[in-house]
Design an enzyme around this catalytic site. Structure first.
Site, PDB file in Angstrom:
ATOM      1  N   ASP A   1      -1.527  -3.953  10.017  1.00  0.00           N
ATOM      2  CA  ASP A   1      -2.891  -4.134   9.571  1.00  0.00           C
ATOM      3  C   ASP A   1      -3.713  -3.068  10.279  1.00  0.00           C
ATOM      4  OD1 ASP A   1      -4.461  -5.575   7.787  1.00  0.00           O
ATOM      5  OD2 ASP A   1      -5.373  -6.745   9.376  1.00  0.00           O
TER       6      ASP A   1
ATOM      7  N   ASN B   1       0.842  -1.186   0.000  1.00  0.00           N
ATOM      8  CA  ASN B   1       0.000   0.000   0.000  1.00  0.00           C
ATOM      9  C   ASN B   1       0.890   1.254   0.000  1.00  0.00           C
ATOM     10  OD1 ASN B   1      -1.588   2.195   0.888  1.00  0.00           O
ATOM     11  ND2 ASN B   1      -3.117   0.780   1.704  1.00  0.00           N
TER      12      ASN B   1
ATOM     13  N   TYR C   1     -10.689   5.676   4.382  1.00  0.00           N
ATOM     14  CA  TYR C   1     -11.847   6.299   5.035  1.00  0.00           C
ATOM     15  C   TYR C   1     -11.565   7.722   5.532  1.00  0.00           C
ATOM     16  CZ  TYR C   1     -13.860   1.567   5.147  1.00  0.00           C
ATOM     17  OH  TYR C   1     -14.365   0.334   4.798  1.00  0.00           O
TER      18      TYR C   1
ATOM     19  N   LYS D   1      -0.910  14.279   9.620  1.00  0.00           N
ATOM     20  CA  LYS D   1      -1.540  12.981   9.873  1.00  0.00           C
ATOM     21  C   LYS D   1      -0.537  12.017  10.512  1.00  0.00           C
ATOM     22  CE  LYS D   1      -3.922   9.008   7.900  1.00  0.00           C
ATOM     23  NZ  LYS D   1      -4.305   8.245   6.723  1.00  0.00           N
TER      24      LYS D   1
ATOM     25  N   HIS E   1      -2.984   6.699  14.103  1.00  0.00           N
ATOM     26  CA  HIS E   1      -2.859   5.300  14.517  1.00  0.00           C
ATOM     27  C   HIS E   1      -1.561   4.677  13.989  1.00  0.00           C
ATOM     28  CE1 HIS E   1      -5.188   6.333  11.010  1.00  0.00           C
ATOM     29  NE2 HIS E   1      -4.847   5.201  10.419  1.00  0.00           N
ATOM     30  N   ARG E   2      -1.311   4.878  12.691  1.00  0.00           N
ATOM     31  CA  ARG E   2      -0.119   4.283  12.057  1.00  0.00           C
ATOM     32  C   ARG E   2       1.151   4.928  12.613  1.00  0.00           C
ATOM     33  NH1 ARG E   2      -1.939   4.855   7.625  1.00  0.00           N
ATOM     34  NH2 ARG E   2      -2.768   2.750   7.592  1.00  0.00           N
TER      35      ARG E   2
HETATM   36  P1  ITT Z   1      -1.399  -4.113   2.976  1.00  0.00           P
HETATM   37  O1  ITT Z   1      -0.598  -4.328   1.727  1.00  0.00           O
HETATM   38  O2  ITT Z   1      -0.548  -3.428   4.048  1.00  0.00           O
HETATM   39  O3  ITT Z   1      -2.133  -5.318   3.499  1.00  0.00           O
HETATM   40  P2  ITT Z   1      -4.070  -2.934   2.602  1.00  0.00           P
HETATM   41  O4  ITT Z   1      -4.461  -1.805   1.706  1.00  0.00           O
HETATM   42  O5  ITT Z   1      -4.664  -4.285   2.356  1.00  0.00           O
HETATM   43  O6  ITT Z   1      -2.464  -2.971   2.589  1.00  0.00           O
HETATM   44  P3  ITT Z   1      -5.166  -2.934   5.368  1.00  0.00           P
HETATM   45  O7  ITT Z   1      -5.746  -4.277   5.178  1.00  0.00           O
HETATM   46  O8  ITT Z   1      -4.285  -2.686   6.552  1.00  0.00           O
HETATM   47  O9  ITT Z   1      -4.346  -2.439   4.062  1.00  0.00           O
HETATM   48  O10 ITT Z   1      -6.246  -1.779   5.429  1.00  0.00           O
HETATM   49  C1  ITT Z   1      -7.613  -1.991   5.284  1.00  0.00           C
HETATM   50  C2  ITT Z   1      -8.258  -0.766   4.716  1.00  0.00           C
HETATM   51  O11 ITT Z   1      -8.404   0.192   5.769  1.00  0.00           O
HETATM   52  C3  ITT Z   1      -7.443  -0.055   3.646  1.00  0.00           C
HETATM   53  O12 ITT Z   1      -7.701  -0.555   2.371  1.00  0.00           O
HETATM   54  C4  ITT Z   1      -7.961   1.366   3.773  1.00  0.00           C
HETATM   55  O13 ITT Z   1      -9.087   1.501   2.985  1.00  0.00           O
HETATM   56  C5  ITT Z   1      -8.331   1.488   5.230  1.00  0.00           C
HETATM   57  N1  ITT Z   1      -7.295   2.248   5.911  1.00  0.00           N
HETATM   58  C6  ITT Z   1      -6.112   1.782   6.398  1.00  0.00           C
HETATM   59  N2  ITT Z   1      -5.396   2.783   6.931  1.00  0.00           N
HETATM   60  C7  ITT Z   1      -6.153   3.913   6.781  1.00  0.00           C
HETATM   61  C8  ITT Z   1      -5.959   5.265   7.121  1.00  0.00           C
HETATM   62  O14 ITT Z   1      -4.845   5.684   7.698  1.00  0.00           O
HETATM   63  N3  ITT Z   1      -6.918   6.130   6.812  1.00  0.00           N
HETATM   64  C9  ITT Z   1      -8.053   5.739   6.215  1.00  0.00           C
HETATM   65  N4  ITT Z   1      -8.316   4.482   5.841  1.00  0.00           N
HETATM   66  C10 ITT Z   1      -7.373   3.564   6.134  1.00  0.00           C
END
Ligand code: ITT
Length: 198
Positions: A77, A18, A159, A179, A184-185
């Site tokens: 995650d 990502n 989101y 941000k 959180h991250r």
């Molecule tokens: P990986 O390669 O790291 O697995 P991913 O896109 O599948 O990447 P996740 O499963 O961790 O990522 O995230 C699930 C979803 O949550 C992701 O697709 C975003 O839409 C949302 N998300 C994650 N972090 C976010 C953030 O900081 N702000 C808004 N939405 C977020």
């Protein structure tokens, strides 16, 4: 992300594809750390996330990538937990409205489900898992806020346009430097960095 120069340089693989996550983390990586993502390594196959908790999925991704490359690595995650929806979308955040991972549809589904609900409390939760040949350790970062009634802002990803901070700004209305400081991250990643300094 950064070139590996001095001898005290730490090299870490970030087990993600990502780009948005990589860009956010890049802003808070210490100078002595070289973070290499799966994108940098040309690894494009989607990582499995077979479990029903962020902790287990994060662990699954980190262990898989550690086994594949044999180098210290971390994964993360993240899920959005909405109280009035019993913690949903949670671990299903990416595919909440369907397999195509369409974020507009995911946000529309959340807005529709919440309707005019007064209880809009929500949080982002990130679980980072760090894996080496000597240890496996997890770090959690939380960002509390609420789901707005409409999408606002053009920054960030996922989101962010419907996640409002306590001051009323949507996460998509602040820039990525801001941000990273509060998110959180960012919080989970800073905990990992402090652990690495010990
Ligand atoms: P990986 O390669 O790291 O697995 P991913 O896109 O599948 O990447 P996740 O499963 O961790 O990522 O995230 C699930 C979803 O949550 C992701 O697709 C975003 O839409 C949302 N998300 C994650 N972090 C976010 C953030 O900081 N702000 C808004 N939405 C977020």
């Amino acid at each position: 992300m950064a070139s590996n120069k001095g001898k005290s340089m730490k090299e870490l693989i970030f087990a993600t594809q990502n780009k948005n996550k990589v860009n956010e983390i890049a802003l808070i990586v210490p100078e002595n750390t070289n973070v290499i993502s799966l994108l940098d390594l040309g690894y494009e196959k989607e990582l499995d996330e077979d479990f029903e908790t962020l902790e287990e999925n994060s662990l699954q991704k980190a262990k898989f990538v550690f086994d594949l490359f044999g180098k210290n690595c971390f994964s993360e995650d993240t899920g959005l937990e909405i109280d009035a929806l019993g913690g949903a979308p949670g671990v299903y955040s990416a595919r909440y409205a369907g397999e195509e991972k369409d974020m507009q549809k995911n946000m529309d589904k959340v807005l529709l489900q919440l309707g005019d609900s007064k209880d809009r409390k929500a949080r982002f939760k990130t679980v980072i898992t760090y894996v080496t040949s000597e240890e496996i350790i997890q770090f959690v970062g939380l960002l509390e806020g609420e789901i707005g009634k409409e999408k606002k802002g053009i920054n960030g990803f996922g989101y962010d346009p419907i996640f409002y901070l306590p001051n009323g700004q949507a996460l998509a209305e602040i820039n990525k430097e801001e941000k990273s400081k509060i998110s959180h991250r960012g919080i989970a990643f800073k905990k990992l960095i402090s652990h690495l300094k010990k």
